[in-house]
Design a protein around this motif. Structure first.
Motif, PDB file in Angstrom:
ATOM      1  N   UNK A  63       0.841  -1.192   0.000  1.00  0.00           N
ATOM      2  CA  UNK A  63       0.000   0.000   0.000  1.00  0.00           C
ATOM      3  C   UNK A  63       0.878   1.245   0.000  1.00  0.00           C
ATOM      4  N   UNK A  64       0.425   2.285  -0.715  1.00  0.00           N
ATOM      5  CA  UNK A  64       1.173   3.545  -0.697  1.00  0.00           C
ATOM      6  C   UNK A  64       0.177   4.680  -0.905  1.00  0.00           C
ATOM      7  N   UNK A  65       0.581   5.871  -0.478  1.00  0.00           N
ATOM      8  CA  UNK A  65      -0.327   7.015  -0.555  1.00  0.00           C
ATOM      9  C   UNK A  65      -0.494   7.480  -1.998  1.00  0.00           C
ATOM     10  N   UNK A  66       0.572   7.943  -2.600  1.00  0.00           N
ATOM     11  CA  UNK A  66       0.563   8.267  -4.023  1.00  0.00           C
ATOM     12  C   UNK A  66       2.006   8.311  -4.504  1.00  0.00           C
ATOM     13  N   UNK A  67       2.208   8.108  -5.799  1.00  0.00           N
ATOM     14  CA  UNK A  67       3.560   8.091  -6.359  1.00  0.00           C
ATOM     15  C   UNK A  67       4.028   9.511  -6.644  1.00  0.00           C
ATOM     16  N   UNK A  68       5.301   9.768  -6.330  1.00  0.00           N
ATOM     17  CA  UNK A  68       5.890  11.079  -6.636  1.00  0.00           C
ATOM     18  C   UNK A  68       6.921  10.988  -7.751  1.00  0.00           C
ATOM     19  N   UNK A  69       7.452   9.798  -8.000  1.00  0.00           N
ATOM     20  CA  UNK A  69       8.350   9.599  -9.136  1.00  0.00           C
ATOM     21  C   UNK A  69       8.131   8.199  -9.688  1.00  0.00           C
ATOM     22  N   UNK A  70       8.463   8.018 -10.973  1.00  0.00           N
ATOM     23  CA  UNK A  70       8.120   6.758 -11.632  1.00  0.00           C
ATOM     24  C   UNK A  70       9.010   6.555 -12.846  1.00  0.00           C
ATOM     25  N   UNK A 129       9.776   2.683  -1.404  1.00  0.00           N
ATOM     26  CA  UNK A 129      10.409   2.319  -2.667  1.00  0.00           C
ATOM     27  C   UNK A 129       9.620   1.154  -3.272  1.00  0.00           C
ATOM     28  N   UNK A 130       9.158   1.329  -4.489  1.00  0.00           N
ATOM     29  CA  UNK A 130       8.365   0.304  -5.167  1.00  0.00           C
ATOM     30  C   UNK A 130       9.158  -0.219  -6.350  1.00  0.00           C
ATOM     31  N   UNK A 131       9.300  -1.524  -6.419  1.00  0.00           N
ATOM     32  CA  UNK A 131      10.017  -2.147  -7.531  1.00  0.00           C
ATOM     33  C   UNK A 131       9.354  -3.480  -7.853  1.00  0.00           C
ATOM     34  N   UNK A 132       8.726  -3.559  -9.029  1.00  0.00           N
ATOM     35  CA  UNK A 132       8.079  -4.814  -9.412  1.00  0.00           C
ATOM     36  C   UNK A 132       7.848  -4.844 -10.915  1.00  0.00           C
ATOM     37  N   UNK A 133       7.485  -6.030 -11.403  1.00  0.00           N
ATOM     38  CA  UNK A 133       7.204  -6.200 -12.817  1.00  0.00           C
ATOM     39  C   UNK A 133       5.703  -6.178 -13.063  1.00  0.00           C
TER      40      UNK A 133
END
Length: 416
Positions: A63-70, A129-133
């Motif tokens: 779970x995360x609030x919102x993405x700031x970079x991608x 930090x989010x990292x996935x396929x």
């Protein structure tokens, strides 16, 4: 001919009575046969940097609030506009010219459609930090849009300087002293070239964009009365990867897009426009260093009596330790010479200028008078793919005839 209406043409299409011709066919038939045409299908495929994708990307890991970079496969993407707070979704925009080294957004878009895994790296507002396929089939929303595509026609380029240049207009460093010429534009089959007054192409016109049904939304950036272009939107889920991809230039990756556009023949003026030939269409030859015209040529010199695709003579391949074709192909269509991946090949012809014994294609040349000196400049690389443009125009014709593509009347005219 008598004046036709959209209603009449649509009724004939529905009844299976309409005469549909491709832009190539109507230029090659008799005047009497041409007068019977109800719809002409046009096409173009080329390097179109004014393209972007909009995606909804599901995140499974946390779970995360919102993405700031991608980033997607290392390519910078822009999260937003909706925060999708705690929904484990990221809405993203990817510009067609975005890149990570030699890997560009056009390549990413094609990889997505071919369901290659997309590596997602993101940072959330709360520092996670989010990292996935992620796979394209799992993305609930994917649209391809344009800020400018499908110019009426384009330009040819040469380099008059005494040193080579890196540029988006050549797959290699552009050689000096008028040694080579590159060009863009599919000439007489280009959509707007067949409707230069934008009489039938307007807001709401249904088109094929990379093989998917989409709609024209307006004219784009840098659109002028002399050189109009279009914006459109289409569902990327329905696209054909063979019509798209990334094109590597000496200045970095660019994005490839294909268009198929129907032109209903409503009057004599439109019939006259769709009969214009390549040799009647002028294009400027520009000094690539300053983008200023130094001569004028026509599309007949570039598309008549040339090879639209490359032939391979496998028995002549010497299997060089360092193959220049493999290293230089802007589409990575030659990964193991002499084999060409025809699904990826852009028919630019560059391989035939690097290794003409194995890869053969007549790309043509132009004779031009520059500052009182006659020069013959050979074409070294094409940034439009007429072979696939012809294919998409034939596909659009088939869809109209089998009623899987419905002709639409614009809801608003465009200013050319």
């Amino acid at each position: 001919m008598t004046i036709r209406t959209y209603s009449e043409i649509k009724r004939k299409l529905s009844a299976g009575e309409a005469v549909v011709m491709t832009a190539q066919e109507i230029k090659n038939c008799t005047e009497k046969e041409a007068a019977e045409a109800d719809v002409v299908t046009t096409g173009t495929r080329g390097v179109m940097s004014g393209t972007y994708g909009v995606f909804t990307i599901p995140i499974k890991s946390s779970k995360f609030s919102k993405a700031t970079s991608l980033s997607l496969n290392g390519i910078c993407a822009y999260p937003g506009p909706c925060p999708n707070e705690n929904l484990n979704l990221i809405e993203a925009v990817v510009f067609g010219t975005a890149s990570a080294g030699n890997y560009g957004a056009g390549m990413l878009f094609r990889d997505m459609l071919e369901n290659e895994p997309v590596h997602v790296e993101a940072v959330s507002k709360d520092g996670k930090q989010i990292s996935e396929e992620v796979f394209f089939e799992d993305m609930p929303y994917a649209k391809l849009m344009s800020t400018r595509n499908a110019f009426r026609n384009y330009s040819a380029m040469t380099n008059p300087l005494d040193h080579a240049l890196t540029t988006i207009f050549h797959a290699l460093d552009f050689p000096s002293n008028y040694k080579e010429l590159t060009f863009s534009g599919c000439g007489s089959i280009n959509p707007i070239q067949n409707d230069p007054s934008l009489e039938t192409i307007g807001i709401g016109t249904k088109v094929l964009m990379n093989g998917a049904e989409g709609f024209v939304t307006g004219t784009g950036t840098r659109s002028t009365a002399q050189s109009p272009n279009l914006t459109a939107c289409a569902d990327m889920k329905e696209m054909n990867p063979d019509y798209m991809g990334g094109f590597m230039t000496s200045e970095g990756p660019e994005c490839i897009v294909s268009w198929g556009v129907p032109i209903p023949i409503l009057n004599d003026s439109l019939l006259k426009d769709v009969r214009i030939l390549d040799e009647q269409i002028q294009l400027p030859l520009l000094d690539v260093s300053v983008r200023k015209p130094i001569a004028y040529i026509d599309y007949g010199k570039l598309w008549n009596e040339v090879s639209l695709s490359v032939k391979v003579h496998a028995d002549k391949c010497r299997k060089c330790e360092l193959c220049r074709v493999v290293n230089s192909c802007p589409m990575s269509a030659v990964s193991d010479a002499p084999d060409i991946n025809r699904h990826r090949c852009f028919n630019c012809g560059l391989c035939s200028t690097i290794c003409p014994d194995v890869f053969s294609a007549d790309l043509g040349s132009v004779d031009v008078n520059i500052d009182g000196i006659m020069r013959n400049i050979p074409v070294a690389c094409r940034q439009s793919d007429r072979a696939r443009a012809l294919k998409i125009s034939r596909e659009l014709k088939s869809r109209l005839l089998d009623k899987t593509f419905v002709l639409t009347e614009p809801v608003e005219k465009l200013r050319p």
